[in-house]
Structure formats: C-alpha cells, structure tokens
Design a protein around this motif. Structure first.
Motif, PDB file in Angstrom:
ATOM      1  N   PHE A  21     142.742  32.864  30.427  1.00 18.40           N
ATOM      2  CA  PHE A  21     141.989  31.664  30.788  1.00 18.40           C
ATOM      3  C   PHE A  21     140.714  31.535  29.956  1.00 18.40           C
ATOM      4  O   PHE A  21     140.083  32.520  29.604  1.00 18.40           O
ATOM      5  CB  PHE A  21     141.629  31.684  32.273  1.00 18.40           C
ATOM      6  CG  PHE A  21     142.773  31.335  33.188  1.00 18.40           C
ATOM      7  CD1 PHE A  21     142.946  30.029  33.641  1.00 18.40           C
ATOM      8  CD2 PHE A  21     143.673  32.298  33.593  1.00 18.40           C
ATOM      9  CE1 PHE A  21     143.996  29.704  34.482  1.00 18.40           C
ATOM     10  CE2 PHE A  21     144.740  31.980  34.431  1.00 18.40           C
ATOM     11  CZ  PHE A  21     144.899  30.678  34.878  1.00 18.40           C
ATOM     12  N   SER A  22     140.341  30.284  29.670  1.00 19.79           N
ATOM     13  CA  SER A  22     139.088  29.976  28.978  1.00 19.79           C
ATOM     14  C   SER A  22     138.288  29.006  29.836  1.00 19.79           C
ATOM     15  O   SER A  22     138.809  28.420  30.789  1.00 19.79           O
ATOM     16  CB  SER A  22     139.367  29.351  27.611  1.00 19.79           C
ATOM     17  OG  SER A  22     140.148  30.214  26.812  1.00 19.79           O
ATOM     18  N   SER A  23     137.029  28.816  29.492  1.00 23.51           N
ATOM     19  CA  SER A  23     136.139  27.956  30.275  1.00 23.51           C
ATOM     20  C   SER A  23     136.200  26.514  29.785  1.00 23.51           C
ATOM     21  O   SER A  23     136.383  26.248  28.596  1.00 23.51           O
ATOM     22  CB  SER A  23     134.701  28.462  30.183  1.00 23.51           C
ATOM     23  OG  SER A  23     134.588  29.752  30.738  1.00 23.51           O
ATOM     24  N   ALA A  24     136.040  25.585  30.719  1.00 24.96           N
ATOM     25  CA  ALA A  24     136.031  24.161  30.395  1.00 24.96           C
ATOM     26  C   ALA A  24     135.222  23.421  31.455  1.00 24.96           C
ATOM     27  O   ALA A  24     134.882  23.978  32.504  1.00 24.96           O
ATOM     28  CB  ALA A  24     137.438  23.606  30.333  1.00 24.96           C
ATOM     29  N   GLY A  25     134.919  22.171  31.164  1.00 25.50           N
ATOM     30  CA  GLY A  25     134.281  21.302  32.144  1.00 25.50           C
ATOM     31  C   GLY A  25     135.322  20.379  32.749  1.00 25.50           C
ATOM     32  O   GLY A  25     136.352  20.096  32.139  1.00 25.50           O
ATOM     33  N   VAL A  47     144.873  24.830  35.533  1.00 22.62           N
ATOM     34  CA  VAL A  47     143.433  24.742  35.735  1.00 22.62           C
ATOM     35  C   VAL A  47     143.103  25.310  37.117  1.00 22.62           C
ATOM     36  O   VAL A  47     143.899  25.206  38.051  1.00 22.62           O
ATOM     37  CB  VAL A  47     142.917  23.286  35.625  1.00 22.62           C
ATOM     38  CG1 VAL A  47     143.110  22.756  34.211  1.00 22.62           C
ATOM     39  CG2 VAL A  47     143.623  22.366  36.627  1.00 22.62           C
ATOM     40  N   LYS A  48     141.942  25.917  37.219  1.00 24.23           N
ATOM     41  CA  LYS A  48     141.491  26.434  38.512  1.00 24.23           C
ATOM     42  C   LYS A  48     139.975  26.489  38.509  1.00 24.23           C
ATOM     43  O   LYS A  48     139.327  26.505  37.457  1.00 24.23           O
ATOM     44  CB  LYS A  48     142.066  27.816  38.786  1.00 24.23           C
ATOM     45  CG  LYS A  48     141.601  28.910  37.828  1.00 24.23           C
ATOM     46  CD  LYS A  48     142.168  30.257  38.212  1.00 24.23           C
ATOM     47  CE  LYS A  48     141.691  31.357  37.277  1.00 24.23           C
ATOM     48  NZ  LYS A  48     142.190  32.695  37.698  1.00 24.23           N
ATOM     49  N   CYS A  49     139.386  26.500  39.710  1.00 26.52           N
ATOM     50  CA  CYS A  49     137.928  26.603  39.807  1.00 26.52           C
ATOM     51  C   CYS A  49     137.550  27.698  40.783  1.00 26.52           C
ATOM     52  O   CYS A  49     138.244  27.967  41.768  1.00 26.52           O
ATOM     53  CB  CYS A  49     137.298  25.274  40.206  1.00 26.52           C
ATOM     54  SG  CYS A  49     137.614  24.768  41.919  1.00 26.52           S
ATOM     55  N   THR A  50     136.427  28.351  40.477  1.00 29.57           N
ATOM     56  CA  THR A  50     135.890  29.419  41.328  1.00 29.57           C
ATOM     57  C   THR A  50     134.385  29.268  41.532  1.00 29.57           C
ATOM     58  O   THR A  50     133.782  30.051  42.260  1.00 29.57           O
ATOM     59  CB  THR A  50     136.160  30.796  40.687  1.00 29.57           C
ATOM     60  OG1 THR A  50     135.572  30.842  39.376  1.00 29.57           O
ATOM     61  CG2 THR A  50     137.653  31.070  40.567  1.00 29.57           C
ATOM     62  N   ALA A  51     133.783  28.254  40.873  1.00 30.33           N
ATOM     63  CA  ALA A  51     132.327  28.143  40.840  1.00 30.33           C
ATOM     64  C   ALA A  51     131.750  27.305  41.972  1.00 30.33           C
ATOM     65  O   ALA A  51     130.565  26.984  41.965  1.00 30.33           O
ATOM     66  CB  ALA A  51     131.895  27.559  39.493  1.00 30.33           C
ATOM     67  N   LEU A  80     134.982  19.118  47.272  1.00 32.48           N
ATOM     68  CA  LEU A  80     135.051  19.522  45.872  1.00 32.48           C
ATOM     69  C   LEU A  80     134.861  18.315  44.957  1.00 32.48           C
ATOM     70  O   LEU A  80     134.158  18.402  43.943  1.00 32.48           O
ATOM     71  CB  LEU A  80     136.396  20.196  45.581  1.00 32.48           C
ATOM     72  CG  LEU A  80     136.525  20.840  44.202  1.00 32.48           C
ATOM     73  CD1 LEU A  80     135.510  21.959  44.023  1.00 32.48           C
ATOM     74  CD2 LEU A  80     137.940  21.382  43.986  1.00 32.48           C
ATOM     75  N   ARG A  81     135.446  17.176  45.318  1.00 36.82           N
ATOM     76  CA  ARG A  81     135.269  15.974  44.489  1.00 36.82           C
ATOM     77  C   ARG A  81     133.808  15.545  44.454  1.00 36.82           C
ATOM     78  O   ARG A  81     133.358  14.945  43.477  1.00 36.82           O
ATOM     79  CB  ARG A  81     136.144  14.836  45.026  1.00 36.82           C
ATOM     80  CG  ARG A  81     137.641  15.079  44.910  1.00 36.82           C
ATOM     81  CD  ARG A  81     138.427  13.834  45.279  1.00 36.82           C
ATOM     82  NE  ARG A  81     139.838  14.141  45.524  1.00 36.82           N
ATOM     83  CZ  ARG A  81     140.395  14.258  46.713  1.00 36.82           C
ATOM     84  NH1 ARG A  81     139.662  14.059  47.810  1.00 36.82           N
ATOM     85  NH2 ARG A  81     141.667  14.548  46.844  1.00 36.82           N
ATOM     86  N   ASN A  82     133.065  15.826  45.491  1.00 32.18           N
ATOM     87  CA  ASN A  82     131.650  15.472  45.533  1.00 32.18           C
ATOM     88  C   ASN A  82     130.780  16.366  44.657  1.00 32.18           C
ATOM     89  O   ASN A  82     129.579  16.132  44.530  1.00 32.18           O
ATOM     90  CB  ASN A  82     131.131  15.520  46.977  1.00 32.18           C
ATOM     91  CG  ASN A  82     131.729  14.431  47.851  1.00 32.18           C
ATOM     92  OD1 ASN A  82     132.207  13.410  47.344  1.00 32.18           O
ATOM     93  ND2 ASN A  82     131.716  14.624  49.157  1.00 32.18           N
ATOM     94  N   ALA A  83     131.376  17.393  44.055  1.00 29.50           N
ATOM     95  CA  ALA A  83     130.596  18.359  43.275  1.00 29.50           C
ATOM     96  C   ALA A  83     130.141  17.801  41.933  1.00 29.50           C
ATOM     97  O   ALA A  83     129.262  18.368  41.290  1.00 29.50           O
ATOM     98  CB  ALA A  83     131.413  19.623  43.046  1.00 29.50           C
ATOM     99  N   GLY A  84     130.737  16.685  41.488  1.00 28.24           N
ATOM    100  CA  GLY A  84     130.364  16.138  40.184  1.00 28.24           C
ATOM    101  C   GLY A  84     131.044  16.905  39.072  1.00 28.24           C
ATOM    102  O   GLY A  84     132.217  17.247  39.161  1.00 28.24           O
ATOM    103  N   VAL A  85     130.298  17.204  38.006  1.00 25.96           N
ATOM    104  CA  VAL A  85     130.853  17.981  36.898  1.00 25.96           C
ATOM    105  C   VAL A  85     131.040  19.417  37.351  1.00 25.96           C
ATOM    106  O   VAL A  85     130.123  20.042  37.890  1.00 25.96           O
ATOM    107  CB  VAL A  85     129.940  17.930  35.655  1.00 25.96           C
ATOM    108  CG1 VAL A  85     130.541  18.751  34.515  1.00 25.96           C
ATOM    109  CG2 VAL A  85     129.727  16.493  35.210  1.00 25.96           C
ATOM    110  N   LEU A  86     132.240  19.941  37.122  1.00 23.88           N
ATOM    111  CA  LEU A  86     132.589  21.261  37.624  1.00 23.88           C
ATOM    112  C   LEU A  86     132.981  22.167  36.472  1.00 23.88           C
ATOM    113  O   LEU A  86     133.634  21.736  35.519  1.00 23.88           O
ATOM    114  CB  LEU A  86     133.770  21.124  38.596  1.00 23.88           C
ATOM    115  CG  LEU A  86     134.113  22.295  39.508  1.00 23.88           C
ATOM    116  CD1 LEU A  86     132.990  22.546  40.506  1.00 23.88           C
ATOM    117  CD2 LEU A  86     135.418  21.996  40.252  1.00 23.88           C
TER     118      LEU A  86
END
Length: 275
Positions: free
Chosen positions: A48-52, A104-108, A154-160
């Motif tokens: 995995f790599s990082s992305a916005g 894609v996945k998020c942990t932040a 999560l959608r309310n988080a803006g840029v993730l």
C-alpha cells in the motif's frame, strides 16, 4: 544369544523413545519446526501507498454518469455498482487508466474500518494536483471505507488520507464489451472498451476488417476509454479487434463486431485478459 537379542531389542526401544522425545521437544520449543511458519503471510501493508481522498455526487450515489472515461450510467450498475472513483493525473493517465482497479482503505479517522474496498477508475479528477495521488470517490465508495453505521461521519471528514494499491480487476462471467460510438459509420469506427480484467492498462488496439486486403491497422485513443479509426476505403464487416496491455499481453476478439453492425450498439466478446 537370547540375552544379546533381548539387549538389542531393549536398546532399540529406548533409542526410539529418546529420539521421539527429542523431536517432540524441538517441535514444541523451536520456531523453526513450527508448521505455521511455512504458511505465514507477509507482515504489514508493504503493497500500500499513501494518497488523498475526497468524494463527490450524492452520499449514496455513483458520483457521476461516467465522466471522462465514457462509461455513462453503467457506473451505477453491476459490475461497477457505484464503487468507482475519479482519478488525479497519476491514476487517470490521460484516459489509459480508465477501468483500472484499486484497493483503498483508511485508518486516519475514528470512523475508518481499516478494511480495503475495491474501486474502479471511471472519471478524471481534473482539479486534483499532479504532484500527489488523489482519489475523488463516489459517495458510495467513500462510505464503504467506514465502520458500519458511521458512513456519514466519515464523509463529513473532508479530505482524507488513505492507503491504496493497484489490484487485478475481476468481473466473473463478464468478458470485454465493445460499445460502438453513435457517430460511427463505414469510414469512421469508434468504440468504448469496458470490463477488461487484470492489473494492466490497454496500451494499443488494432482493427482488422474482412476485406480482401485486410490487415491489422492501429486505432487511436480518442478520449477516455474510447478508441477510433478513420478508414478509406470503407470498412467491411465483420470486424476483429486486437488489444495489447501495458505488460505486453495480447488478445484478439475475432469478428466481435458483426457484418451489418449498428452505431450505438453493444457487442460482447468471448475473451478477457485473465483467461
């Protein structure tokens, strides 16, 4: 002799018991004999790599009607099923990235599930910066990265900040489909290419008609996932299409466009890249 024979039997018995005890000790105490180590999966997320990531369209929608790839309202139906994304320049690749699949996945964020979901690039994120990788996901795909019941948080988080990796597209029971452009005629043929499997991009497409002097002629990428050929003399059906992937794999959809083909019609091939 009887005593010697009894001694040998006794010695053999104790030696066997001793050997089994030693072997059992190592199996229990030495990791090098642990069978689980033979099947261990690589640790971490090295692929995995990082992305916005952002999202667009309705909260539970497909984001757009296909946008810059040309898939139209197919993005809301199976097999895409609204799990799609517009891609920044490094993902869209001037249209060559259309149809590519990513996990894609998020942990932040506290609402992130941390579990990967698969999305397909179906549009261009023209406003995304070229220096970084960016996914502009549909509302459905963005919410799919959340813990169940926390999609809107999560959608309310803006840029993730998310993690991503390229994966093979897999459409069980579906071969490559060619949708003939509505403006096509015997002197101009254009087609949208859909549902190619694998993990590489289409590098080139050649066309061969059924005329006496038929030869493979290179098509040009018109826009997005649409390829075209200007022809003089006019094309004689049926038409065959030869696709080459960016990794060099080649397949031929023989006579996939029948004689008497119609502009705007869709034709399903009998081939795909993972077969």
């Amino acid at each position: 002799m009887a005593a010697l024979k009894m001694f040998r039997q006794t010695y053999s018995y104790f030696f066997t018991v001793f050997s089994l005890s030693v072997l059992l000790f190592f199996i229990q105490h030495c990791s090098c004999f642990n069978p689980r180590n033979l099947y261990a999966s690589p640790a971490g997320n090295s692929g995995f790599s990082s992305a916005g990531a952002t999202w667009y369209g309705g909260p539970n929608g497909a984001g757009s009607d296909g946008g810059a790839c040309g898939y139209g309202n197919a993005v809301g139906r199976s097999p895409f099923s609204s799990m799609i994304s517009a891609g920044g320049p490094s993902l869209y690749k001037s249209g060559k990235g259309c149809g590519s699949c990513y996990q894609v996945k998020c942990t932040a964020h506290s609402s992130c599930s941390g579990e990967p979901v698969t999305v397909v690039i179906t549009d261009e994120c023209a406003g995304c910066v070229s220096e970084s990788t960016h996914f502009d996901l549909s509302g459905t795909a963005f919410g799919a990265m959340a813990i169940s019941g926390q999609e809107q948080q999560l959608r309310n988080a803006g840029v993730l900040q998310i993690e991503y990796q390229r994966v093979e597209c897999n459409y069980p029971g579906t071969n490559i489909v060619f949708k003939v452009d509505a403006g096509s005629n015997p002197h101009y043929f254009a087609t949208l290419v859909e549902y190619e499997e694998g993990n590489s991009d289409i590098a080139s497409i050649d066309l061969q008609d059924s005329s006496a002097s038929a030869d493979w002629r290179p098509m040009q990428q018109l826009w997005g996932a649409v390829w075209k050929l200007d022809s003089d003399p006019s094309l004689t059906g049926p038409l065959s299409l030869r696709l080459k992937s960016s990794t060099g794999e080649m397949l031929v959809a023989l006579n996939v466009i029948p004689a008497g083909w119609g502009a705007g019609a869709t034709y399903r091939s009998a081939v795909n890249f993972n077969e």
